[in-house]
Scaffold this motif. Structure first.
Motif, PDB file in Angstrom:
ATOM      1  N   TYR A  58     -33.097 -52.709 -14.136  1.00 65.51           N
ATOM      2  CA  TYR A  58     -33.881 -52.165 -13.023  1.00 65.51           C
ATOM      3  C   TYR A  58     -34.205 -53.236 -11.977  1.00 65.51           C
ATOM      4  O   TYR A  58     -34.044 -53.017 -10.776  1.00 65.51           O
ATOM      5  N   PHE A  59     -34.645 -54.411 -12.435  1.00 63.47           N
ATOM      6  CA  PHE A  59     -35.113 -55.446 -11.513  1.00 63.47           C
ATOM      7  C   PHE A  59     -33.989 -56.329 -10.967  1.00 63.47           C
ATOM      8  O   PHE A  59     -34.237 -57.118 -10.068  1.00 63.47           O
ATOM      9  N   SER A  60     -32.797 -56.218 -11.501  1.00 65.35           N
ATOM     10  CA  SER A  60     -31.703 -57.034 -10.978  1.00 65.35           C
ATOM     11  C   SER A  60     -31.348 -56.638  -9.551  1.00 65.35           C
ATOM     12  O   SER A  60     -31.080 -57.494  -8.700  1.00 65.35           O
ATOM     13  N   SER A  61     -31.361 -55.335  -9.265  1.00 62.94           N
ATOM     14  CA  SER A  61     -31.070 -54.886  -7.898  1.00 62.94           C
ATOM     15  C   SER A  61     -32.146 -55.340  -6.925  1.00 62.94           C
ATOM     16  O   SER A  61     -31.846 -55.728  -5.781  1.00 62.94           O
ATOM     17  N   ILE A  62     -33.409 -55.341  -7.365  1.00 65.38           N
ATOM     18  CA  ILE A  62     -34.502 -55.815  -6.506  1.00 65.38           C
ATOM     19  C   ILE A  62     -34.365 -57.312  -6.242  1.00 65.38           C
ATOM     20  O   ILE A  62     -34.601 -57.785  -5.121  1.00 65.38           O
ATOM     21  N   ALA A  68     -30.977 -61.414  -0.631  1.00 62.20           N
ATOM     22  CA  ALA A  68     -30.281 -61.085   0.619  1.00 62.20           C
ATOM     23  C   ALA A  68     -31.213 -61.223   1.825  1.00 62.20           C
ATOM     24  O   ALA A  68     -30.807 -61.720   2.894  1.00 62.20           O
ATOM     25  N   ILE A  69     -32.479 -60.823   1.669  1.00 62.15           N
ATOM     26  CA  ILE A  69     -33.459 -60.984   2.756  1.00 62.15           C
ATOM     27  C   ILE A  69     -33.694 -62.462   3.049  1.00 62.15           C
ATOM     28  O   ILE A  69     -33.777 -62.874   4.224  1.00 62.15           O
ATOM     29  N   ALA A  70     -33.788 -63.266   2.008  1.00 56.06           N
ATOM     30  CA  ALA A  70     -33.999 -64.712   2.196  1.00 56.06           C
ATOM     31  C   ALA A  70     -32.822 -65.345   2.937  1.00 56.06           C
ATOM     32  O   ALA A  70     -33.010 -66.176   3.840  1.00 56.06           O
ATOM     33  N   ILE A  71     -31.602 -64.957   2.593  1.00 59.06           N
ATOM     34  CA  ILE A  71     -30.424 -65.494   3.285  1.00 59.06           C
ATOM     35  C   ILE A  71     -30.415 -65.047   4.742  1.00 59.06           C
ATOM     36  O   ILE A  71     -30.068 -65.827   5.648  1.00 59.06           O
ATOM     37  N   MET A 119     -39.915 -50.591  -0.846  1.00 61.67           N
ATOM     38  CA  MET A 119     -39.210 -51.877  -0.903  1.00 61.67           C
ATOM     39  C   MET A 119     -38.475 -52.185   0.394  1.00 61.67           C
ATOM     40  O   MET A 119     -38.158 -53.333   0.679  1.00 61.67           O
ATOM     41  N   ILE A 120     -38.198 -51.161   1.182  1.00 60.24           N
ATOM     42  CA  ILE A 120     -37.514 -51.383   2.465  1.00 60.24           C
ATOM     43  C   ILE A 120     -38.374 -52.232   3.393  1.00 60.24           C
ATOM     44  O   ILE A 120     -37.864 -53.005   4.203  1.00 60.24           O
ATOM     45  N   LEU A 121     -39.687 -52.116   3.266  1.00 57.35           N
ATOM     46  CA  LEU A 121     -40.597 -52.840   4.159  1.00 57.35           C
ATOM     47  C   LEU A 121     -40.609 -54.342   3.908  1.00 57.35           C
ATOM     48  O   LEU A 121     -41.129 -55.094   4.732  1.00 57.35           O
TER      49      LEU A 121
END
Length: 278
Positions: A58-62, A68-71, A119-121
């Motif tokens: 479950y948490f691997s996708s998060i 990806a946001i950090a990059i 989570m989109i936010l």
């Protein structure tokens, strides 16, 4: 041992939750108010280890989403236009930090209220964080006005596809109650955050002043210690007096040389005179 206090608290809470499952029977409630008892469903300690695969799946996708946001923001920070945009936004709210905290908490809460997945936010949290950091706003206020506000909106979400499909709900189910509780929660959050939106600059400046003063005192102590050691060394060393006799003898020798040179000149002049008379 202070480093492991959080782990101790987590371990104690997990043990208490496991023990409670052997005593208190479980129950579930739906939106219509019907409560159904499921009985005692005890959970053993080994069940925690059996749920590791589920948690990883479950948490691997998060985790991938956060990376990806950090990059994405790491690439933006290398551009010249993005830091300029952050500075311009910070200049507009300079001196009005509490207003910025209130606006961000309202916007994040409203967005989470209508979005199916909060989570989109997280995509917009670093941008707001950098603006507030430019204004030296407290990190706790930044966290509360972004992530906690979005969590409040997610709790009272008006439309959530997963919940609506599971409980077969309609759009108007407890809509007024959700809106009222959401407005009260956001108002309470802003009431506690906005007035206490103190700048870190004062705290940091005080700490810097204390560090500078301590460094100055240490430097003064070191200088005084060096001077004291130098003075002690000078006192211990014997003073070398200049040899006065040698200097006096040199002066007498120079005088004797000058006297010897003077009569030679006179004799040469007298001889030259005799030659002239002849």
């Amino acid at each position: 041992m202070k480093k492991y206090n959080l782990l101790k608290v987590l371990a104690i809470t997990i043990l208490i939750a496991v023990i409670v499952t052997f005593i208190i029977p479980g129950s579930s409630a739906d939106y219509s108010g019907n409560v159904t008892e499921t009985g005692i469903a005890s959970i053993g300690i080994w069940a925690l280890f059996s749920n590791i695969n589920v948690s990883l799946s479950y948490f691997s996708s998060i985790a991938v989403y956060i990376i990806a946001i950090a990059i994405f923001y790491a690439v933006l920070s290398n551009l010249k236009s993005y830091p300029a945009l952050v500075k311009k936004a910070a200049e507009k709210f300079e001196g009005r930090e509490s207003l910025l905290v209130g606006i961000s908490s309202i916007l994040f809460g409203l967005a989470a209220l209508f979005v199916s997945d909060a989570m989109i936010l997280l995509l917009f949290v670093p941008f707001v964080y950098q603006i507030m950091k430019e204004l030296n706003i407290d990190k706790k206020a930044i966290l509360a006005s972004t992530i906690i506000a979005s969590l409040i909106g997610a709790m009272f979400s008006i439309y959530n596809s997963t919940l609506f499909s599971i409980f077969s709900l309609s759009l108007n189910t407890l809509l007024l109650v959700k809106i009222v509780v959401f407005v009260l929660s956001i108002c309470v959050l802003i009431f506690f955050i906005a007035p206490n939106c103190k700048k870190e600059e004062n705290i940091v400046s005080v700490k810097e002043k204390e560090e500078k003063s301590s460094k100055k005192t240490e430097n003064v102590k070191k200088v005084t210690e060096k001077e004291a050691t130098k003075e002690a060394k000078v006192k211990k060393q014997p003073t070398k007096k200049a040899p006065a006799k040698k200097t006096a003898s040199k002066k007498t020798e120079t005088k004797k040389v000058a006297k010897k040179a003077a009569p030679k000149k006179s004799t040469s002049s007298s001889k030259s005179g005799k030659k002239v008379t002849k």
